[in-house]
Scaffold this active site. Structure first.
Site: not given
Ligand code: FPP
Length: 239
Positions: A18, A35, A129
């Site tokens: 997050d 992202h 893993l």
């Molecule tokens: C949360 O940050 C993250 C996500 C919703 C997407 C997670 C995706 C990745 C880390 C990249 C892809 C990785 C893989 C392994 C496929 P947020 O956007 O909710 O952040 P915020 O809460 O600060 O707005």
């Protein structure tokens, strides 16, 4: 009993990644850059999990609720997922990683589904893993799909009602053959489970860190493992 139960290394680490959006905002960059940096961080932590001999790493990449985000962001996350499948899977295979994608894939494009199947088939015999990437996953969805399948089997006489217990129920969840997480890490300071593995996290140790996901590195991962090693797990038993 306590010595028997205190394991210094978690077998299964689950992570709610997050804070990508906040990281981007802090850097004065568009959200997609967050992202992208989050995907790089995921790569680093996969390597750290291999180096630390963790058995299973689960990454919550896209929740059932994430479809509510603006179309542009959802499209970017889909593009990123496809890009990672196309470019990272060979690398994971070389590292002896077995990849498994958990979640409701019915809403994904045929192209993404085909790449997921191909990646799982390529890596399924690997002995290193186990990497679980949860996409369009929701803990409540998982429990409901298990209940539906069990109900169907009871209705058709394949199962009797008294055969349905916790052990059997577990076998119908998406991670049926994988040990449940010992440690859950959530980055960015939020202290919630957010519909991740609801059933499977029953006895997990919870670890929250204010670090935003793109800044979560090997050192931060090690700190979480060190904290886990200090915890005393009782599984509902006595000290
Ligand atoms: C949360 O940050 C993250 C996500 C919703 C997407 C997670 C995706 C990745 C880390 C990249 C892809 C990785 C893989 C392994 C496929 P947020 O956007 O909710 O952040 P915020 O809460 O600060 O707005």
């Amino acid at each position: 009993m306590s010595d028997m139960l205190s394991q210094s290394l978690p077998k299964h680490v689950a992570i709610i990644m997050d804070g990508n959006g906040r990281w981007a905002r802090q850097q004065g960059k568009p959200r997609w850059r967050g992202h992208q940096a989050g995907a790089d961080a995921a790569g680093k932590i996969i390597q750290a999990a291999i180096d630390q001999h963790v058995d299973v790493l689960s990454l919550f990449a896209f929740s059932s609720e994430n479809w509510c985000r603006p179309e542009e962001e959802v499209n970017y996350l889909m593009k990123l997922l496809l890009h990672m499948l196309k470019t990272q899977v060979k690398e994971l295979h070389k590292k002896n990683v077995a990849l498994y994608v958990a979640g409701d894939l019915s809403q994904f494009s045929a192209q993404i589904c085909a790449h997921i199947k191909k990646a799982e088939a390529l890596t399924c015999a690997n002995t290193g893993l186990k990497l679980i990437v949860a996409v369009n996953y929701g803990g409540q969805w998982d429990i409901v799909q298990a209940a539906q399948r069990i109900a169907e089997q009871v209705a058709t006489g394949v199962l009797t009602l008294d055969q349905v217990d916790e052990k059997l129920f577990s076998q119908y969840l998406v991670l049926s053959n994988i040990s449940h997480p010992d440690l859950l890490i959530r980055t960015s300071g939020e202290q919630r489970i957010s519909n991740f593995f609801l059933w499977q996290l029953a006895y997990a140790e919870l670890y929250f860190t204010p670090i935003l996901w793109p800044d979560f590195d090997e050192k931060a991962f090690q700190k979480a493992l060190d904290e886990y090693a200090k915890r005393h797990r009782r599984f509902g038993g006595r000290m």
